[in-house]
Design an enzyme around this catalytic site. Structure first.
Site, PDB file in Angstrom:
ATOM      1  N   GLY A  90     -53.286   3.088 -44.399  1.00 56.60           N
ATOM      2  CA  GLY A  90     -54.277   3.986 -43.811  1.00 56.60           C
ATOM      3  C   GLY A  90     -54.485   3.701 -42.525  1.00 56.60           C
ATOM      4  O   GLY A  90     -55.473   4.461 -41.957  1.00 56.60           O
ATOM      5  N   THR A  91     -53.882   2.764 -41.977  1.00 53.78           N
ATOM      6  CA  THR A  91     -54.080   2.509 -40.409  1.00 53.78           C
ATOM      7  C   THR A  91     -53.295   3.445 -39.384  1.00 53.78           C
ATOM      8  O   THR A  91     -53.572   3.144 -38.305  1.00 53.78           O
ATOM      9  CB  THR A  91     -54.046   1.255 -40.132  1.00 53.78           C
ATOM     10  OG1 THR A  91     -52.706   0.744 -40.355  1.00 53.78           O
ATOM     11  CG2 THR A  91     -55.086   0.190 -40.607  1.00 53.78           C
ATOM     12  N   ASP A 100     -71.334  -9.792 -58.834  1.00 49.27           N
ATOM     13  CA  ASP A 100     -71.853 -10.432 -57.600  1.00 49.27           C
ATOM     14  C   ASP A 100     -71.275 -12.067 -57.697  1.00 49.27           C
ATOM     15  O   ASP A 100     -70.721 -12.495 -56.820  1.00 49.27           O
ATOM     16  CB  ASP A 100     -73.270 -10.568 -57.516  1.00 49.27           C
ATOM     17  CG  ASP A 100     -73.718  -9.151 -57.481  1.00 49.27           C
ATOM     18  OD1 ASP A 100     -72.926  -8.314 -56.848  1.00 49.27           O
ATOM     19  OD2 ASP A 100     -74.830  -8.895 -58.125  1.00 49.27           O
ATOM     20  N   HIS A 141     -83.134  -6.320 -59.234  1.00 51.10           N
ATOM     21  CA  HIS A 141     -81.938  -6.795 -58.880  1.00 51.10           C
ATOM     22  C   HIS A 141     -81.787  -6.407 -57.346  1.00 51.10           C
ATOM     23  O   HIS A 141     -81.261  -7.033 -56.759  1.00 51.10           O
ATOM     24  CB  HIS A 141     -81.025  -6.167 -59.831  1.00 51.10           C
ATOM     25  CG  HIS A 141     -79.418  -6.752 -59.731  1.00 51.10           C
ATOM     26  ND1 HIS A 141     -78.954  -7.889 -60.417  1.00 51.10           N
ATOM     27  CD2 HIS A 141     -78.493  -6.365 -58.721  1.00 51.10           C
ATOM     28  CE1 HIS A 141     -77.872  -8.246 -59.878  1.00 51.10           C
ATOM     29  NE2 HIS A 141     -77.459  -7.347 -58.861  1.00 51.10           N
ATOM     30  N   GLU A 142     -81.709  -4.949 -57.207  1.00 47.28           N
ATOM     31  CA  GLU A 142     -81.311  -4.702 -55.892  1.00 47.28           C
ATOM     32  C   GLU A 142     -82.242  -4.834 -54.954  1.00 47.28           C
ATOM     33  O   GLU A 142     -82.000  -5.065 -53.729  1.00 47.28           O
ATOM     34  CB  GLU A 142     -81.090  -2.843 -56.059  1.00 47.28           C
ATOM     35  CG  GLU A 142     -80.372  -2.500 -56.886  1.00 47.28           C
ATOM     36  CD  GLU A 142     -78.691  -2.957 -56.603  1.00 47.28           C
ATOM     37  OE1 GLU A 142     -78.560  -3.311 -55.524  1.00 47.28           O
ATOM     38  OE2 GLU A 142     -78.030  -2.870 -57.590  1.00 47.28           O
ATOM     39  N   THR A 190     -47.434   5.307 -40.189  1.00 51.79           N
ATOM     40  CA  THR A 190     -46.293   6.312 -40.133  1.00 51.79           C
ATOM     41  C   THR A 190     -46.525   7.474 -39.214  1.00 51.79           C
ATOM     42  O   THR A 190     -45.618   7.951 -38.394  1.00 51.79           O
ATOM     43  CB  THR A 190     -46.598   7.220 -41.602  1.00 51.79           C
ATOM     44  OG1 THR A 190     -46.444   6.271 -42.486  1.00 51.79           O
ATOM     45  CG2 THR A 190     -45.627   8.222 -41.532  1.00 51.79           C
TER      46      THR A 190
END
Length: 614
Positions: free
Chosen positions: A210-211, A505, A429-430, A214
């Site tokens: 994807g860089t 994690d 948790h978050e 082409t």
């Protein structure tokens, strides 16, 4: 398809039509006779009713059989002709004499030369022409003709492809400068030849998917204004041995006719992998194809004016022979764009999309560290889809934010029903992750925190990198591990129990710690030795016999101990920080339970005083 070929096909089609028209008329006549055939009883009935007008006995020349043509004439009706087939002419003659019926008997007819000889030949010829025309029509577009397996599947560039120039390639300034030499040589080769310079025969574009590899190759062809052949590495390889090598030869023959030109092979690792690897022998189809490619690029043949460009993201598994000078002389590294490059790419993809005044492409570029050109195009496309679903004709900043979450993590599943207990566990948790992102100096700040399920996760905490970094430091990697363990630490501290929610994690933290020990030399106990064995996988560059690890049990034990030490130290550090900010942990969790999703400003408002943690 050219005009001459079209005329040939039209003539063949006309001939086939005429042949089958004659055949249809002949068969119709035969069928008409069969339709009028009568039995012997019907013949006797006609004689009894005295409806016979005339009888003609037509003999067959090969066997003593005849045909009686009976013309029936009835009162008030038109005359009809019917046919009776008998096996013996003498028998029918005796019968007609007995019944006193006059008949005529012409000489034995000769079979028609056209019917017996020409008609079958014309039918066979017409059938062959029809089959040939059908094969030519079906195989013309896909190179799938039965006799054309060895033909190249390369596609010659169209006028539209040639319009791609360096101006349409954003974010790759150094790469474009490196390829300008190729363009200059294709435009003015004499300038280089007169000083004895040799232009590179091959250019290998190396970089993540994807860089824009082409796109760069198309831009080189567009700038130089030369023919551009494109083909995928997998198009060379078939199940039939020798087909790939034949296609390589045919490709270079076509290129010589159109020189100067460019041949672009996308995903060249499909055909140019290291030889003598895996379970296959040394004479398989892929290796024969590679050998032919090596010969064509730098063998006894002369390929003046042909430049081969190729793209891959697995340069480590390519055969060394194809990487030597004389083949792929130059490697151009096409990396992920920096912040300035991302802004230029966003401007290119924003064309044709009506943006509201609140959208700041520079700010989007700053928040998308690590995104490739394809990722950025996908980001704006998803934002445009969201705007269309909302029945708007312009994009808002909120569309980009939602698309950012969708692309980076996954679509939010707001309709998913989860229990209050699970929602509370997810909130803490978050919150644990978010606190560590905010406090540790090299990994934040927090962009958004959510307990809405996305993908396979119950929630997410998304950081906001403030700058691009080329290298990763030991300190930052330790902080990344600490952040990854923050969710498990928070669960244990609040609920005195743990869940399976931290499995990903833990996997991430373990992989990072192992890389620090075995790959980056960041462990004093192991030292500056690389024990990473990823390159020893079978079928990607090594033999089966070398698939094992390259160190003994003693070193393996030390590595395991060092990985565990790093994980334990980071876990203790995460627990220390979260205990220090226990009030923020509960406040953040409660806010998440109330709103389900909070922004950076809302999260940072929970902190007071100095929060930096060295």
């Amino acid at each position: 398809m050219n005009t001459k070929k079209m005329r040939g096909l039209n003539s063949a089609a006309l001939l086939i039509f005429v042949v089958f028209l004659f055949a249809a008329l002949w068969f119709t006549n035969q069928f008409d006779q069969r339709e009028k055939e009568i039995s012997w009883k019907e013949f006797e009935k006609i004689i009894q009713e005295d409806n016979i007008a005339a009888v003609t006995v037509n003999q067959n020349k090969n066997v003593p059989t005849g045909r009686v043509d009976i013309e029936i004439k009835t009162t008030g009706e038109e005359e009809q002709i019917k046919y009776l087939y008998v096996s013996d002419v003498n028998e029918i003659q005796d019968y007609l004499k007995e019944k006193q019926i006059d008949y005529s008997m012409p000489d034995v007819p000769q079979d028609s030369w056209f019917a017996t000889t020409m008609m079958p030949m014309l039918l066979i010829l017409g059938g062959m022409l029809l089959i040939f025309a059908m094969m030519n029509r079906q195989g013309g577009g896909a190179n799938a003709k039965a006799m054309n397996f060895g033909k190249s599947r390369a596609r010659l560039s169209t006028d539209q492809d040639k319009k791609v120039t360096f101006a349409q390639v954003a974010g790759l300034q150094e790469e474009k400068e490196e390829l300008e030499e190729i363009v200059d040589f294709l435009k003015i080769p004499k300038k280089y030849i007169q000083v004895g310079a040799r232009i590179p025969k091959g250019v290998l574009l190396v970089g993540p998917p994807g860089t824009g590899k082409t796109l760069l190759a198309k831009a080189v062809a567009g700038e130089a204004g030369v023919p551009f052949f494109t083909i995928s590495g997998s198009d060379f390889v078939e199940m039939f041995v020798g087909v790939g090598a034949s296609r390589v030869r045919d490709l270079f023959e076509e290129a010589k006719k159109n020189a100067p030109c460019i041949i672009f092979i996308d995903e060249i690792d499909a055909v140019a992998r290291r030889r003598g690897t895996g379970m296959g022998g040394g004479h398989d189809e892929r290796e024969q194809t590679l050998n032919q490619l090596l010969v064509e690029m730098d063998g006894f043949g002369v390929n003046e004016g042909i430049i081969v460009m190729a793209a891959t993201n697995r340069v480590d598994i390519l055969d060394p022979a194809i990487l030597r000078p004389g083949r792929f002389d130059r490697k151009v590294m096409v990396g992920r764009p920096d912040v300035q490059g991302r802004e230029e790419i966003l401007k290119v993809h924003a064309k044709g999309k009506p943006l509201s005044e609140e959208i700041d492409l520079k700010q989007i570029a700053q928040t998308t560290a690590g995104f490739t050109g394809a990722d950025l195009e996908n980001l704006l496309n998803e934002a445009a889809i969201l705007a269309a679903k909302d029945n708007r004709v312009f994009l808002k900043q909120e569309d980009v934010k939602k698309a950012f979450v969708k692309v980076g993590i996954g679509a939010e599943k707001k309709s998913r029903i989860i229990s209050e207990k699970e929602k509370r566990i997810t909130a803490f948790h978050e919150a644990g992750h978010a606190i560590l992102f905010h406090v540790l100096p090299d990994v934040g700040p927090v962009y958004s925190v959510s307990i809405i399920p996305t993908g396979g996760a119950g929630g997410y905490t998304m950081p906001l990198p403030e700058k691009d970094e080329m290298f990763n430091t030991k300190g930052k990697m330790l902080q990344d591990i600490t952040v990854a363990l923050g969710g498990r630490v928070a669960e244990e501290a609040v609920f005195d129990d743990i869940t399976t929610g931290a499995s990903q994690d833990i996997k991430q933290a373990t992989s990072l710690a192992k890389s620090m020990v075995t790959k980056f030399g960041m462990s004093e106990a192991v030292g500056l030795i690389n024990y990473d064995d990823d390159n020893n996988e079978v079928f990607i560059g090594r033999d089966l016999a070398h698939a094992g690890r390259g160190y003994g049990e003693g070193v393996a034990t030390v590595i395991d101990q060092e990985v565990k030490r790093i994980i334990d130290e980071c876990y203790d550090r995460a627990r220390h920080i979260i205990q220090k900010y226990d009030d923020v942990l509960h406040s953040c969790a409660e806010l998440l339970l109330e709103k389900e999703k909070i922004s950076r400003d809302e999260f940072e408002a929970l902190f007071t005083g100095e929060v930096s943690e060295a």
